[in-house]
Design a protein around this motif. Structure first.
Motif, PDB file in Angstrom:
ATOM      1  N   ALA A 105      -6.797  -4.843  -5.196  1.00  0.00           N
ATOM      2  CA  ALA A 105      -7.441  -4.564  -3.908  1.00  0.00           C
ATOM      3  C   ALA A 105      -6.573  -5.045  -2.753  1.00  0.00           C
ATOM      4  CB  ALA A 105      -8.815  -5.231  -3.865  1.00  0.00           C
ATOM      5  N   ALA A 106      -6.001  -6.248  -2.895  1.00  0.00           N
ATOM      6  CA  ALA A 106      -5.133  -6.760  -1.841  1.00  0.00           C
ATOM      7  C   ALA A 106      -3.882  -5.908  -1.684  1.00  0.00           C
ATOM      8  CB  ALA A 106      -4.754  -8.210  -2.144  1.00  0.00           C
ATOM      9  N   MET A 107      -3.309  -5.465  -2.809  1.00  0.00           N
ATOM     10  CA  MET A 107      -2.117  -4.618  -2.740  1.00  0.00           C
ATOM     11  C   MET A 107      -2.419  -3.293  -2.047  1.00  0.00           C
ATOM     12  SD  MET A 107       0.106  -2.920  -5.834  1.00  0.00           S
ATOM     13  CE  MET A 107       0.554  -4.499  -6.552  1.00  0.00           C
ATOM     14  N   LEU A 108      -3.515  -2.662  -2.422  1.00  0.00           N
ATOM     15  CA  LEU A 108      -3.869  -1.374  -1.838  1.00  0.00           C
ATOM     16  C   LEU A 108      -4.142  -1.508  -0.341  1.00  0.00           C
ATOM     17  CD1 LEU A 108      -4.362   1.601  -2.464  1.00  0.00           C
ATOM     18  CD2 LEU A 108      -6.737   1.031  -2.981  1.00  0.00           C
ATOM     19  N   ALA A 109      -4.875  -2.540   0.048  1.00  0.00           N
ATOM     20  CA  ALA A 109      -5.172  -2.746   1.466  1.00  0.00           C
ATOM     21  C   ALA A 109      -3.905  -3.070   2.257  1.00  0.00           C
ATOM     22  CB  ALA A 109      -6.195  -3.872   1.624  1.00  0.00           C
ATOM     23  N   ALA A 110      -3.005  -3.857   1.673  1.00  0.00           N
ATOM     24  CA  ALA A 110      -1.762  -4.193   2.357  1.00  0.00           C
ATOM     25  C   ALA A 110      -0.889  -2.963   2.550  1.00  0.00           C
ATOM     26  CB  ALA A 110      -1.007  -5.261   1.570  1.00  0.00           C
ATOM     27  N   VAL A 111      -0.782  -2.130   1.514  1.00  0.00           N
ATOM     28  CA  VAL A 111       0.036  -0.915   1.622  1.00  0.00           C
ATOM     29  C   VAL A 111      -0.525   0.017   2.695  1.00  0.00           C
ATOM     30  CG1 VAL A 111       0.729   1.177   0.406  1.00  0.00           C
ATOM     31  CG2 VAL A 111       0.926  -1.035  -0.725  1.00  0.00           C
ATOM     32  N   ILE A 112      -1.841   0.188   2.724  1.00  0.00           N
ATOM     33  CA  ILE A 112      -2.449   1.059   3.731  1.00  0.00           C
ATOM     34  C   ILE A 112      -2.236   0.492   5.134  1.00  0.00           C
ATOM     35  CG2 ILE A 112      -4.653   1.951   4.574  1.00  0.00           C
ATOM     36  CD1 ILE A 112      -5.547   2.214   1.709  1.00  0.00           C
ATOM     37  N   SER A 113      -2.347  -0.827   5.284  1.00  0.00           N
ATOM     38  CA  SER A 113      -2.132  -1.445   6.589  1.00  0.00           C
ATOM     39  C   SER A 113      -0.705  -1.248   7.073  1.00  0.00           C
ATOM     40  CB  SER A 113      -2.465  -2.939   6.522  1.00  0.00           C
ATOM     41  OG  SER A 113      -3.814  -3.153   6.176  1.00  0.00           O
ATOM     42  N   TRP A 114       0.257  -1.450   6.173  1.00  0.00           N
ATOM     43  CA  TRP A 114       1.655  -1.267   6.554  1.00  0.00           C
ATOM     44  C   TRP A 114       1.963   0.192   6.850  1.00  0.00           C
ATOM     45  CZ3 TRP A 114       4.230  -4.924   8.532  1.00  0.00           C
ATOM     46  CH2 TRP A 114       4.118  -6.235   8.086  1.00  0.00           C
ATOM     47  N   PHE A 115       1.342   1.114   6.123  1.00  0.00           N
ATOM     48  CA  PHE A 115       1.564   2.530   6.399  1.00  0.00           C
ATOM     49  C   PHE A 115       0.970   2.931   7.746  1.00  0.00           C
ATOM     50  CE2 PHE A 115       2.852   3.661   1.996  1.00  0.00           C
ATOM     51  CZ  PHE A 115       3.889   4.521   2.330  1.00  0.00           C
ATOM     52  N   SER A 116      -0.142   2.321   8.133  1.00  0.00           N
ATOM     53  CA  SER A 116      -0.697   2.598   9.455  1.00  0.00           C
ATOM     54  C   SER A 116       0.250   2.107  10.548  1.00  0.00           C
ATOM     55  CB  SER A 116      -2.065   1.936   9.599  1.00  0.00           C
ATOM     56  OG  SER A 116      -1.966   0.526   9.616  1.00  0.00           O
ATOM     57  N   CYS A 117       0.899   0.979  10.306  1.00  0.00           N
ATOM     58  CA  CYS A 117       1.909   0.500  11.252  1.00  0.00           C
ATOM     59  C   CYS A 117       3.132   1.415  11.252  1.00  0.00           C
ATOM     60  CB  CYS A 117       2.324  -0.930  10.901  1.00  0.00           C
ATOM     61  SG  CYS A 117       0.987  -2.144  10.962  1.00  0.00           S
ATOM     62  N   TYR A 118       3.493   1.902  10.071  1.00  0.00           N
ATOM     63  CA  TYR A 118       4.646   2.799   9.951  1.00  0.00           C
ATOM     64  C   TYR A 118       4.439   4.069  10.765  1.00  0.00           C
ATOM     65  CZ  TYR A 118       7.892   6.107   7.800  1.00  0.00           C
ATOM     66  OH  TYR A 118       8.856   7.065   7.595  1.00  0.00           O
ATOM     67  N   THR A 119       3.251   4.673  10.670  1.00  0.00           N
ATOM     68  CA  THR A 119       2.997   5.898  11.414  1.00  0.00           C
ATOM     69  C   THR A 119       2.996   5.671  12.917  1.00  0.00           C
ATOM     70  OG1 THR A 119       0.607   5.521  11.165  1.00  0.00           O
ATOM     71  CG2 THR A 119       1.676   6.935   9.539  1.00  0.00           C
TER      72      THR A 119
END
Length: 301
Positions: A105-119
């Protein structure tokens, strides 16, 4: 209210390498401290970039998604030797499956958060600048895909407002009429999407995009600040790579929870990872302080 992001003004190579490094470590390292720091850094940077919008996204999407992942993994994964209890189906509920669910859960949430920053940071012009000469067709398609969602939402709002003015909104009339109005709006949006894609392709073709020897205007310059950040990213990547190669960041959940001991080397690796996750915020804070100092000097004059 969005803040002024100084990290976005760095060279596109710096932005891309940073997100690539952070996402690679986050996705391939199961160490709980690594994942926790990554999640914290991604959420903090997303809040800095998008303000209340990021907070609402975290509360409305990330938290339910993490809870769902935490529930699903122990319900279907019964590996591990530490049995806590038995489910009504007769399958065991193990401590290892719960801990792995928290990690996932932490990995998935972290990846989504970083991808939102990436966009938010890696705009379409930066992506085309990086890969336009190497893979021109693919870079154009990816660029159009990345900017499709915000453009689609903006155009959908315009079409909906126009239909509302003529009494054809999805909130007018009975169920059949609302359905007909929704189909009409959807048809308009599909037509607009196809026309926009064709116009963009024709425009880029008429400008000679992808032809050999074609020059391109660029506003990006690799300055001293970018070289300094690049050295820092290379240092962090080398240190974390050596740590992963030597097993200082190894962690497993099955059949028992076992990871590398906390040694001075492991502590240095975690400090390095913390600095890497907070790099954009450190750059922004330093720029904000410099701006306030200069503004105060000008006001004093």
């Amino acid at each position: 209210m969005r803040n002024r992001d100084t990290f976005s003004s760095c060279h596109p190579v710096i932005n891309f390498l940073y997100f690539a490094l952070v996402l690679l470590v986050t996705m391939f390292c199961l160490h709980p401290v690594i994942l926790g720091l990554s999640l914290a850094g991604g959420v903090v940077y997303a809040v800095y970039l998008n303000g209340r919008k990021a907070v609402r996204f975290s509360l409305a999407f990330l938290l339910p998604m993490m809870l769902l992942t935490l529930i699903i993994n122990p319900a279907f994964n019964h590996q591990g030797i530490t049995i806590l209890t038995y489910l009504p189906t007769g399958n065991p509920l193990t401590l290892e499956s719960i801990l792995y669910g928290v990690s996932a859960a932490a990995m998935l949430a972290a990846v989504i958060s970083w991808f939102s920053c990436y966009t938010a940071v890696m705009t379409s012009d930066k992506f085309v600048y990086l890969f336009g000469r190497v893979i021109p067709a693919l870079s154009l398609v990816l660029s159009m895909t990345l900017r499709f969602v915000p453009k689609f939402k903006a155009q959908l709002h315009v079409v909906s407002e126009a239909q509302r003015c003529v009494g054809r909104d999805i909130s007018d009339g009975g169920l059949l009429r609302r359905t007909r109005n929704a189909v009409t709006i959807f048809s308009i949006m599909v037509t607009w999407t196809l026309e926009n894609a064709i116009e963009t392709a024709d425009s880029m073709k008429s400008r000679g995009y992808g032809l050999p020897g074609r020059t391109a205007f660029s506003i990006y310059r690799f300055d001293v600040r970018d070289r300094t950040i690049l050295l820092w990213l290379c240092f962090c990547g080398l240190v974390l790579g050596c740590g992963a190669f030597t097993g200082c960041l190894s962690w497993r959940y099955y059949p028992t929870v076992k990871g590398a001991l906390l040694t001075p080397l492991t502590a240095c690796l975690l400090l390095c990872w913390t600095g890497l996750c907070l790099t954009p915020m450190a750059i922004n804070i330093h720029a904000d302080r410099t701006w306030r100092t200069l503004h105060g000097k000008e006001a004093a004059k």
